[in-house]
Design an enzyme around this catalytic site. Sequence first.
Site, mmCIF file in Angstrom:
data_model
loop_
_atom_site.group_PDB
_atom_site.id
_atom_site.type_symbol
_atom_site.label_atom_id
_atom_site.label_comp_id
_atom_site.label_asym_id
_atom_site.label_seq_id
_atom_site.Cartn_x
_atom_site.Cartn_y
_atom_site.Cartn_z
ATOM 1 N NE ARG A 154 -1.180 -2.723 2.502
ATOM 2 C CZ ARG A 154 -0.454 -4.068 2.576
ATOM 3 N NH1 ARG A 154 -0.129 -4.895 1.602
ATOM 4 N NH2 ARG A 154 -0.012 -4.285 3.889
ATOM 5 C CB CYS A 168 -4.847 -2.670 6.498
ATOM 6 S SG CYS A 168 -3.469 -1.622 5.887
ATOM 7 C CB CYS A 206 0.281 1.574 11.829
ATOM 8 S SG CYS A 206 1.038 0.495 10.804
#
Lengths: 237, 237
Positions: B55, B89, B201
């Site tokens: 990502r 996520c 995170c």
Amino acid sequence: MSIPEEGRKIVGVIGGMGPAATVHFMARVMALTPAKRDQDHVRLIVDNNGGVLDRNVAIRGQGPSPGPALADMARGLERAGAELLVMPCNTAHAFADEVRAATPLPFIDLIETACDETLAGSPASVGVLAADGCLEAGLYQRAFARREVQVRLCAPDAQARFMDLLYRIKSGDLGEDVRGRMRGLAEELLAAGPQVIVAGCTEVPLVLGPADLATPLIDSLDALARATIAAAQPTGG
Amino acid sequence: MSIPEEGRKIVGVIGGMGPAATVHFMARVMALTPAKRDQDHVRLIVDNNGGVLDRNVAIRGQGPSPGPALADMARGLERAGAELLVMPCNTAHAFADEVRAATPLPFIDLIETACDETLAGSPASVGVLAADGCLEAGLYQRAFARREVQVRLCAPDAQARFMDLLYRIKSGDLGEDVRGRMRGLAEELLAAGPQVIVAGCTEVPLVLGPADLATPLIDSLDALARATIAAAQPTGG
């Protein structure tokens, strides 16, 4: 060494029996995979369905079969993209034929995998710690008999204590008391003479490890994890 | 109190970013669910796909987008039976619009959920520990700006150290050195004055817990776990 991503198979996991054991299975697949980055891990599609009917009650003939639900889960995982199936619950393998019939996907049998791993050390006699339903369905007894190996089980009173522990573990109790009692049960079983013990119930490894016993302990869940990783490889399964 | 099984929704989890964080998310959903037996747990269907393209690299414009793969996973989970979707996520939420567009299922947004939980204590200023991609995409900055709350981020050199730690965690290193360095980064950020820190995170909570800091630490993964349990209830979203 990493597992090459290209051509690796997607593994469908018929899970939730219990949900903690399935999460533990996923963690073990990861821990046993040589991985340096996210992309090195085997892709698992997991139906963690705690709502599957009680396997022990059904095998005892006192409740409806979870077989149709397991077959539905297998079909759902196939639709989601799974290319092979595993079911990290020993007792549920009493319904493995329904899972096999539900899809054309290969199915890695936990019982067979655990037996093969147990016999790698050529023991003359094997002790099995397993739930009532698993034993009543004769899963390990038949699998070892086919391999001409004698199986020792817990005495009836110890088996009743085993089932009490099992439901305590499922309720989230992984404390010292449960650990001590599980170790005690394993030691009682060992007194009957087996040279190795199979933890033939996915809840057992949550409270009992190889370091807890002087005799080798085969973790059926780890055996399945290793077989899963091997089968997911491009050359596997 | 148990969550009634009847009418409870099946939750699809777009996972694997990273795989360990997804397993941790599943364990947290279980731990935060009032459950006494297998059947009390929320049914999660999880695509733990570590193969999703990086990502951070994509957001930086240095690699292809993981959006199409995330949309495919959403559709696969829908076919497997999921009735609502979550994606544990933070950074992947830069592609949340593609996930939302892929199916008609409700999507519980991790960033929005974490912001709401953070502001329950009415802090004037919030510190955010997040990956480069999450920050470059402005996910937390925009979400807090809409709520008129000031956001503090790591200084550039600290952010580079954060990313080093992130990839060490993803490689399986959860050791004391990583824990100490992550705590140090949080303390540096706190020196800039925020009254609360968001672990924005999913790898952060693997090495840093609320007990490690004097200031409140909001675990975005726990916030999503709580929202997931609530939304799965028959009366939920």
